[in-house]
Scaffold this motif. Structure first.
Motif, mmCIF file in Angstrom:
data_model
loop_
_atom_site.group_PDB
_atom_site.id
_atom_site.type_symbol
_atom_site.label_atom_id
_atom_site.label_comp_id
_atom_site.label_asym_id
_atom_site.label_seq_id
_atom_site.Cartn_x
_atom_site.Cartn_y
_atom_site.Cartn_z
ATOM 1 N N LYS A 176 19.173 20.107 -37.295
ATOM 2 C CA LYS A 176 20.368 20.521 -36.550
ATOM 3 C C LYS A 176 21.293 21.357 -37.437
ATOM 4 C CE LYS A 176 24.481 18.767 -34.215
ATOM 5 N NZ LYS A 176 25.137 17.601 -33.594
ATOM 6 N N ARG A 212 19.869 24.781 -38.309
ATOM 7 C CA ARG A 212 20.028 25.738 -37.206
ATOM 8 C C ARG A 212 21.478 26.194 -37.097
ATOM 9 N NH1 ARG A 212 16.866 25.402 -31.625
ATOM 10 N NH2 ARG A 212 15.387 26.403 -33.019
ATOM 11 N N ARG A 263 10.910 21.171 -38.683
ATOM 12 C CA ARG A 263 10.315 21.774 -37.481
ATOM 13 C C ARG A 263 9.603 20.721 -36.642
ATOM 14 N NH1 ARG A 263 7.922 25.333 -39.896
ATOM 15 N NH2 ARG A 263 9.412 27.022 -39.590
ATOM 16 N N PHE A 282 12.289 18.418 -35.017
ATOM 17 C CA PHE A 282 13.056 19.081 -33.961
ATOM 18 C C PHE A 282 12.201 19.323 -32.725
ATOM 19 C CE2 PHE A 282 15.722 22.412 -32.024
ATOM 20 C CZ PHE A 282 16.964 21.820 -32.173
ATOM 21 N N ALA A 283 10.881 19.401 -32.909
ATOM 22 C CA ALA A 283 9.985 19.617 -31.776
ATOM 23 C C ALA A 283 10.089 18.482 -30.762
ATOM 24 C CB ALA A 283 8.542 19.760 -32.265
ATOM 25 N N GLU A 302 12.964 19.343 -28.634
ATOM 26 C CA GLU A 302 12.585 20.483 -27.789
ATOM 27 C C GLU A 302 11.757 20.026 -26.597
ATOM 28 O OE1 GLU A 302 12.388 24.225 -30.892
ATOM 29 O OE2 GLU A 302 10.722 22.818 -30.868
ATOM 30 N N ARG A 303 10.795 19.154 -26.828
ATOM 31 C CA ARG A 303 9.949 18.680 -25.730
ATOM 32 C C ARG A 303 10.767 17.919 -24.690
ATOM 33 N NH1 ARG A 303 6.239 17.742 -30.016
ATOM 34 N NH2 ARG A 303 6.880 15.543 -30.170
ATOM 35 N N VAL A 347 12.878 20.485 -22.729
ATOM 36 C CA VAL A 347 12.035 21.277 -21.826
ATOM 37 C C VAL A 347 11.656 20.460 -20.601
ATOM 38 C CG1 VAL A 347 9.741 22.308 -21.594
ATOM 39 C CG2 VAL A 347 11.158 22.873 -23.563
ATOM 40 N N ILE A 388 18.946 15.703 -27.175
ATOM 41 C CA ILE A 388 18.673 17.013 -26.568
ATOM 42 C C ILE A 388 19.843 17.981 -26.653
ATOM 43 C CG2 ILE A 388 17.023 15.966 -24.984
ATOM 44 C CD1 ILE A 388 19.058 16.559 -22.732
ATOM 45 N N GLN A 410 21.479 20.071 -28.497
ATOM 46 C CA GLN A 410 21.352 20.700 -29.807
ATOM 47 C C GLN A 410 21.617 22.210 -29.712
ATOM 48 O OE1 GLN A 410 21.003 18.840 -32.415
ATOM 49 N NE2 GLN A 410 20.725 17.017 -31.147
ATOM 50 N N LEU A 456 19.212 25.011 -28.296
ATOM 51 C CA LEU A 456 18.301 24.300 -27.401
ATOM 52 C C LEU A 456 18.932 24.120 -26.029
ATOM 53 C CD1 LEU A 456 15.547 22.945 -27.296
ATOM 54 C CD2 LEU A 456 16.615 20.835 -28.123
ATOM 55 N N THR A 457 20.105 23.523 -25.977
ATOM 56 C CA THR A 457 20.806 23.350 -24.700
ATOM 57 C C THR A 457 22.165 24.040 -24.688
ATOM 58 O OG1 THR A 457 21.616 21.214 -25.506
ATOM 59 C CG2 THR A 457 19.648 21.186 -24.101
#
Length: 208
Positions: free
Chosen positions: A58, A61, A72, A75-76, A79-80, A83, A113, A115, A118-119
């Motif tokens: 976080k 980024r 990475r 953070f995935a 992301e999942r 999404v 979520i 982040q 991301l959002t």
């Protein structure tokens, strides 16, 4: 196939919020049989702790730095989860009120979520900007007290304003709330509250 994302925040399958969600979803599927229901039960989901690599990701980024491999991968997960929300055409959150707010599992989900990049994103001239598209969203909120007209015996509903702002921050502004309460007390009071809420949920399901 269009999806409805149902976020379950009660640990009890027989809770009032879960029962309200079943009433709504049954009628919704009758009206829109082409939809697929994607249910995420936060008490069965493996929500990662927000520390270590994901926390460092976080701040990386936010600082415009590249992720390390560990960051990475961590953070995935966020992301999942984001999404999964963003793929839905409709969103339903069914939750109890705990200590005037929301269950810690639901707050945990928001913390994962919500982040940067991301959002939401930050613009120096315009401030914070949401990254998710708006879509019809319903929050079914069950509480021991009756907060439908404001305070309940001197107690304040902190769940509704928090959820409204947390969702708006990501981009979900078309949010409707259906309160179920009181859920404790004399049976005639709790039964009447349940009946009113279920009637409203059935009405909403047809147009949602």
């Amino acid at each position: 196939m269009p999806k409805l994302f149902h976020l379950v925040a009660s640990p009890r399958a027989d809770s009032e919020s879960s029962a309200g969600a079943r009433v709504f979803l049954d009628r919704f599927m009758q009206a829109r049989p082409g939809f697929d229901i994607d249910e995420m039960n936060l008490w069965r989901e493996n929500l990662p702790e927000f520390d270590g690599e994901i926390l460092q990701a976080k701040y990386a980024r936010m600082g415009g730095r590249d992720f390390t491999e560990g960051q990475r991968a961590a953070f995935a997960v966020a992301e999942r989860m984001a999404v999964r929300l963003d793929l839905a055409e409709r969103v339903v959150i069914s939750t109890p009120m705990w200590n005037f707010g929301i269950p810690y599992k639901l707050k945990h989900w928001f913390d994962i979520i919500n982040q940067p990049g991301l959002t939401f994103r930050f613009d120096l001239a315009r401030g914070y900007l949401p990254l998710l598209k708006d879509r019809p969203t319903l929050v079914i909120l069950a509480s021991g007290g009756d907060f439908t007209t404001g305070m309940s015996r001197g107690r304040i509903d902190l769940a509704t304003p928090y959820l409204r702002e947390a969702l708006r921050f990501m981009g979900l502004q078309d949010v409707r709330f259906v309160a179920i309460g009181p859920t404790s007390g004399p049976a005639d009071h709790t039964g009447a509250a349940r009946e009113r809420a279920h009637k409203r949920l059935i009405e909403l399901a047809v147009q949602f």
